[in-house]
Enzyme design. Structure first.
Site, PDB file in Angstrom:
ATOM      1  N   GLY A 134       1.177  -1.385  -0.411  1.00 21.90           N
ATOM      2  CA  GLY A 134       0.428   0.590  -0.030  1.00 21.90           C
ATOM      3  C   GLY A 134       0.883   1.151   0.022  1.00 21.90           C
ATOM      4  N   SER A 163       1.386   3.371  -2.227  1.00 20.56           N
ATOM      5  CA  SER A 163       0.849   4.848  -3.431  1.00 20.56           C
ATOM      6  C   SER A 163       0.861   5.138  -2.856  1.00 20.56           C
ATOM      7  CB  SER A 163       0.059   4.079  -4.607  1.00 20.56           C
ATOM      8  OG  SER A 163      -1.408   3.674  -4.044  1.00 20.56           O
ATOM      9  N   ASP A 194      -2.926  -7.013  -5.800  1.00 24.09           N
ATOM     10  CA  ASP A 194      -4.091  -7.164  -4.914  1.00 24.09           C
ATOM     11  C   ASP A 194      -3.920  -7.703  -3.657  1.00 24.09           C
ATOM     12  OD1 ASP A 194      -7.832  -8.298  -4.837  1.00 24.09           O
ATOM     13  OD2 ASP A 194      -6.304  -7.341  -2.976  1.00 24.09           O
ATOM     14  N   VAL A 195      -3.520  -7.818  -2.566  1.00 19.14           N
ATOM     15  CA  VAL A 195      -2.864  -8.450  -1.491  1.00 19.14           C
ATOM     16  C   VAL A 195      -3.682  -9.539  -0.788  1.00 19.14           C
ATOM     17  CG1 VAL A 195      -1.303  -6.539  -0.410  1.00 19.14           C
ATOM     18  CG2 VAL A 195      -3.885  -6.910   0.552  1.00 19.14           C
ATOM     19  N   ASN A 238       0.937  -2.735   5.168  1.00 16.51           N
ATOM     20  CA  ASN A 238       0.905  -1.758   6.037  1.00 16.51           C
ATOM     21  C   ASN A 238      -0.851  -1.372   5.084  1.00 16.51           C
ATOM     22  OD1 ASN A 238       0.244   1.836   5.904  1.00 16.51           O
ATOM     23  ND2 ASN A 238       0.235   2.100   3.574  1.00 16.51           N
ATOM     24  N   SER A 277      -3.803  -0.106  14.234  1.00 17.64           N
ATOM     25  CA  SER A 277      -4.414   0.763  14.708  1.00 17.64           C
ATOM     26  C   SER A 277      -4.713   0.685  15.987  1.00 17.64           C
ATOM     27  CB  SER A 277      -5.897   0.834  13.940  1.00 17.64           C
ATOM     28  OG  SER A 277      -7.058   2.207  14.004  1.00 17.64           O
ATOM     29  N   GLN A 322     -17.595   1.132  11.628  1.00 17.85           N
ATOM     30  CA  GLN A 322     -16.370  -0.250  11.164  1.00 17.85           C
ATOM     31  C   GLN A 322     -16.174  -1.785  12.699  1.00 17.85           C
ATOM     32  OE1 GLN A 322     -13.318   2.765  13.518  1.00 17.85           O
ATOM     33  NE2 GLN A 322     -12.805   2.529  11.676  1.00 17.85           N
ATOM     34  N   TYR A 355     -13.934  -3.842  10.351  1.00 13.92           N
ATOM     35  CA  TYR A 355     -12.926  -3.168  10.091  1.00 13.92           C
ATOM     36  C   TYR A 355     -12.154  -3.689  11.242  1.00 13.92           C
ATOM     37  CZ  TYR A 355      -9.186   0.602  10.346  1.00 13.92           C
ATOM     38  OH  TYR A 355      -8.189   0.851  10.150  1.00 13.92           O
ATOM     39  N   LYS A 362      -7.692  -5.226  12.209  1.00 14.43           N
ATOM     40  CA  LYS A 362      -6.974  -4.321  13.016  1.00 14.43           C
ATOM     41  C   LYS A 362      -6.210  -5.029  14.451  1.00 14.43           C
ATOM     42  CE  LYS A 362      -5.962  -3.029   9.718  1.00 14.43           C
ATOM     43  NZ  LYS A 362      -4.719  -2.509   8.735  1.00 14.43           N
TER      44      LYS A 362
HETATM   45  N1  LIG Z   1      -5.969   6.917   8.588  1.00 12.23           N
HETATM   46  C1  LIG Z   1      -5.710   6.763   9.948  1.00 12.23           C
HETATM   47  O1  LIG Z   1      -6.739   7.134  10.118  1.00 12.23           O
HETATM   48  C2  LIG Z   1      -5.683   4.832  10.269  1.00 12.23           C
HETATM   49  C3  LIG Z   1      -5.054   3.978   8.547  1.00 12.23           C
HETATM   50  N2  LIG Z   1      -4.864   2.704   9.611  1.00 12.23           N
HETATM   51  C4  LIG Z   1      -4.684   1.890   8.699  1.00 12.23           C
HETATM   52  O2  LIG Z   1      -3.115   2.303   8.137  1.00 12.23           O
HETATM   53  C5  LIG Z   1      -2.709   1.774   6.822  1.00 12.23           C
HETATM   54  C6  LIG Z   1      -3.307   2.511   5.187  1.00 12.23           C
HETATM   55  O3  LIG Z   1      -4.259   3.458   5.291  1.00 12.23           O
HETATM   56  P1  LIG Z   1      -3.865   4.691   4.889  1.00 12.23           P
HETATM   57  O4  LIG Z   1      -2.273   5.005   4.324  1.00 12.23           O
HETATM   58  O5  LIG Z   1      -4.430   5.812   5.744  1.00 12.23           O
HETATM   59  O6  LIG Z   1      -5.070   5.320   3.312  1.00 12.23           O
HETATM   60  P2  LIG Z   1      -5.517   4.520   2.029  1.00 12.23           P
HETATM   61  O7  LIG Z   1      -6.549   5.088   1.587  1.00 12.23           O
HETATM   62  O8  LIG Z   1      -4.172   6.250   1.762  1.00 12.23           O
HETATM   63  O9  LIG Z   1      -3.973   4.163   1.369  1.00 12.23           O
HETATM   64  C7  LIG Z   1      -4.110   2.637   1.466  1.00 12.23           C
HETATM   65  C8  LIG Z   1      -3.040   1.822   1.236  1.00 12.23           C
HETATM   66  O10 LIG Z   1      -3.082   0.386   0.480  1.00 12.23           O
HETATM   67  C9  LIG Z   1      -3.312   0.305  -1.029  1.00 12.23           C
HETATM   68  N3  LIG Z   1      -4.355  -1.122  -1.064  1.00 12.23           N
HETATM   69  C10 LIG Z   1      -5.447  -1.407  -0.471  1.00 12.23           C
HETATM   70  N4  LIG Z   1      -6.124  -2.077  -1.038  1.00 12.23           N
HETATM   71  C11 LIG Z   1      -5.155  -2.936  -1.524  1.00 12.23           C
HETATM   72  C12 LIG Z   1      -4.845  -3.803  -2.030  1.00 12.23           C
HETATM   73  N5  LIG Z   1      -6.287  -4.793  -1.714  1.00 12.23           N
HETATM   74  N6  LIG Z   1      -3.990  -4.568  -2.429  1.00 12.23           N
HETATM   75  C13 LIG Z   1      -3.277  -3.397  -2.006  1.00 12.23           C
HETATM   76  N7  LIG Z   1      -2.891  -2.426  -1.740  1.00 12.23           N
HETATM   77  C14 LIG Z   1      -3.861  -1.892  -1.876  1.00 12.23           C
HETATM   78  C15 LIG Z   1      -3.753   1.145  -1.537  1.00 12.23           C
HETATM   79  O11 LIG Z   1      -3.630   0.843  -3.222  1.00 12.23           O
HETATM   80  P3  LIG Z   1      -4.162   2.334  -4.336  1.00 12.23           P
HETATM   81  O12 LIG Z   1      -3.549   3.741  -4.051  1.00 12.23           O
HETATM   82  O13 LIG Z   1      -3.551   1.858  -5.205  1.00 12.23           O
HETATM   83  O14 LIG Z   1      -5.681   1.970  -3.628  1.00 12.23           O
HETATM   84  C16 LIG Z   1      -2.546   2.519  -1.095  1.00 12.23           C
HETATM   85  O15 LIG Z   1      -1.537   2.826  -1.461  1.00 12.23           O
HETATM   86  C17 LIG Z   1      -4.065   0.487   6.610  1.00 12.23           C
HETATM   87  O16 LIG Z   1      -4.072  -0.339   7.028  1.00 12.23           O
HETATM   88  C18 LIG Z   1      -5.627   0.717   7.516  1.00 12.23           C
HETATM   89  O17 LIG Z   1      -5.688   0.838   8.456  1.00 12.23           O
HETATM   90  C19 LIG Z   1      -4.933   2.825  11.185  1.00 12.23           C
HETATM   91  C20 LIG Z   1      -5.103   3.519  11.559  1.00 12.23           C
HETATM   92  C21 LIG Z   1      -5.478   5.271  11.741  1.00 12.23           C
HETATM   93  C1  LIG Z   2     -10.374   5.405   8.863  1.00 16.21           C
HETATM   94  C2  LIG Z   2     -10.557   5.766   9.483  1.00 16.21           C
HETATM   95  O1  LIG Z   2     -10.910   7.081  10.352  1.00 16.21           O
HETATM   96  C3  LIG Z   2      -9.003   5.361  10.755  1.00 16.21           C
HETATM   97  O2  LIG Z   2      -8.901   4.582  10.416  1.00 16.21           O
HETATM   98  C4  LIG Z   2      -8.167   3.472  12.174  1.00 16.21           C
HETATM   99  O3  LIG Z   2      -7.666   2.510  11.893  1.00 16.21           O
HETATM  100  C5  LIG Z   2      -8.764   4.655  12.430  1.00 16.21           C
HETATM  101  O4  LIG Z   2     -10.204   3.843  12.912  1.00 16.21           O
HETATM  102  C6  LIG Z   2      -9.153   5.556  11.991  1.00 16.21           C
HETATM  103  O5  LIG Z   2      -9.503   6.184  12.575  1.00 16.21           O
END
Ligand SMILES: NC(=O)C1=CN([C@@H]2O[C@H](COP(=O)(O)OP(=O)(O)OC[C@H]3O[C@@H](n4cnc5c(N)ncnc54)[C@H](OP(=O)(O)O)[C@@H]3O)[C@@H](O)[C@H]2O)C=CC1
Ligand SMILES: C[C@H](O)[C@@H]1OC(=O)[C@H](O)[C@@H]1O
Length: 254
Positions: free
Chosen positions: A13, A15, A64-65, A91, A144, A154, A157, A161
């Protein structure tokens, strides 16, 4: 000080969001970086451009993971390109907010397959490569705050996590004999694509900000230091640990 000099770091993830920040941050610390992503070709390529602008080698591998074969493919291509795997940042994840009582089966299934099954396959593939290499390694999973607390929209979800956090604990035990450390970061609410729509609601965003003692929601770059630390030799005796990166949100009852 470059904490990952000469290392090869794999990020799923990579990108956008946290993964992108982690990938570029690893390059800033001297690593060559391979990123996995699902569909955002342009964003993936721009991430590689930033890595290369830092003087490091970069590789973007689409996959796709949720599909088990993606993990082996990603690791194999990274080894072909860079010769070895030293760090995995697991990630990739999704969070399609939805009410519980009418949650569609396909939404539950997809969220589990991406967030938990995908992490499992990637951790297993990277660990097997590290064992083949000898010399140990480091795995950092992005769990998370939602591993520890719930969310009304969630229910599909938060278990994933919590599962990622638990996977790191068990993998730490299974892999310690190989010198491979496994740890989790637990971000709070970080402004990324994953929650752009949810936080477009001013009341929701204000509520989350008010819950945060540091007074602001997180940015992807806020995760770089904790991830690089856990990936580096600075954390040589840290494994099976979980690091909250949430601005104090979790402890803030009143
Ligand atoms: N943002 C937040 O508040 C929080 C996020 N997290 C965790 O952080 C991680 C990253 O999320 P975040 O950066 O916020 O989200 P984004 O949506 O910004 O990024 C998600 C990334 O995961 C990739 N992705 C999604 N689905 C797949 C798949 N099936 N196969 C491969 N790659 C995939 C996306 O690729 P593409 O761009 O090509 O779709 C992208 O690069 C997640 O695991 C999320 O649960 C945890 C706590 C809080
Ligand atoms: C997607 C949510 O806003 C984000 O992802 C998590 O893991 C926490 O719930 C954050 O709030």
């Amino acid at each position: 000080m470059k904490l990952l000099q000469g290392k090869t770091v794999l990020v799923t993830g990579g990108s956008t969001g946290i993964g992108r920040a982690a990938a570029i941050g690893a390059a800033r610390h001297g690593a060559d970086v391979a990123i996995n992503y699902a569909s955002s070709d342009d964003k993936a390529l721009s991430c590689i451009a930033e890595i290369e602008a830092l003087g490091q080698r970069g590789l973007a591998v689409k996959g796709d993971v949720a599909l088990p074969e993606t993990a082996a493919d990603f690791v194999a291509k990274a080894v072909d390109a860079f010769g070895h795997v030293d760090v995995l940042v697991s990630n990739a994840g999704i969070c399609p907010f939805h009410a519980f009582l009418d949650m569609p089966v396909e939404t539950v299934d997809r969220t589990f397959r991406v967030n938990l099954h995908g992490a499992y396959y990637m951790v297993q593939a990277a660990a097997n490569q590290m064992v083949r290499q000898g010399g140990g390694g480091a795995i950092v999973a992005v769990s998370s705050i939602s591993a520890l607390v719930g969310g009304e929209f969630q229910t599909h979800y938060t278990p994933t996590k919590a599962g990622v956090h638990s996977l790191m604990q068990s993998a730490a035990i299974a892999l310690g004999k190989h010198g491979i450390r496994c740890n989790s970061v637990l971000p709070g609410t970080i402004l990324t694509e994953i929650n752009k729509d949810d936080l477009a609601d001013d009341a929701k965003r204000h509520y989350m900000e008010e819950r945060t003692p540091l007074g602001r929601l997180g940015m992807p770059d806020d995760l770089v230091g904790p991830i690089v630390f856990l990936a580096s030799d600075m954390a040589a005796y840290v494994t099976g640990a979980a690091l909250l990166v949430d601005g104090g949100m979790f402890v803030n009852l009143q």
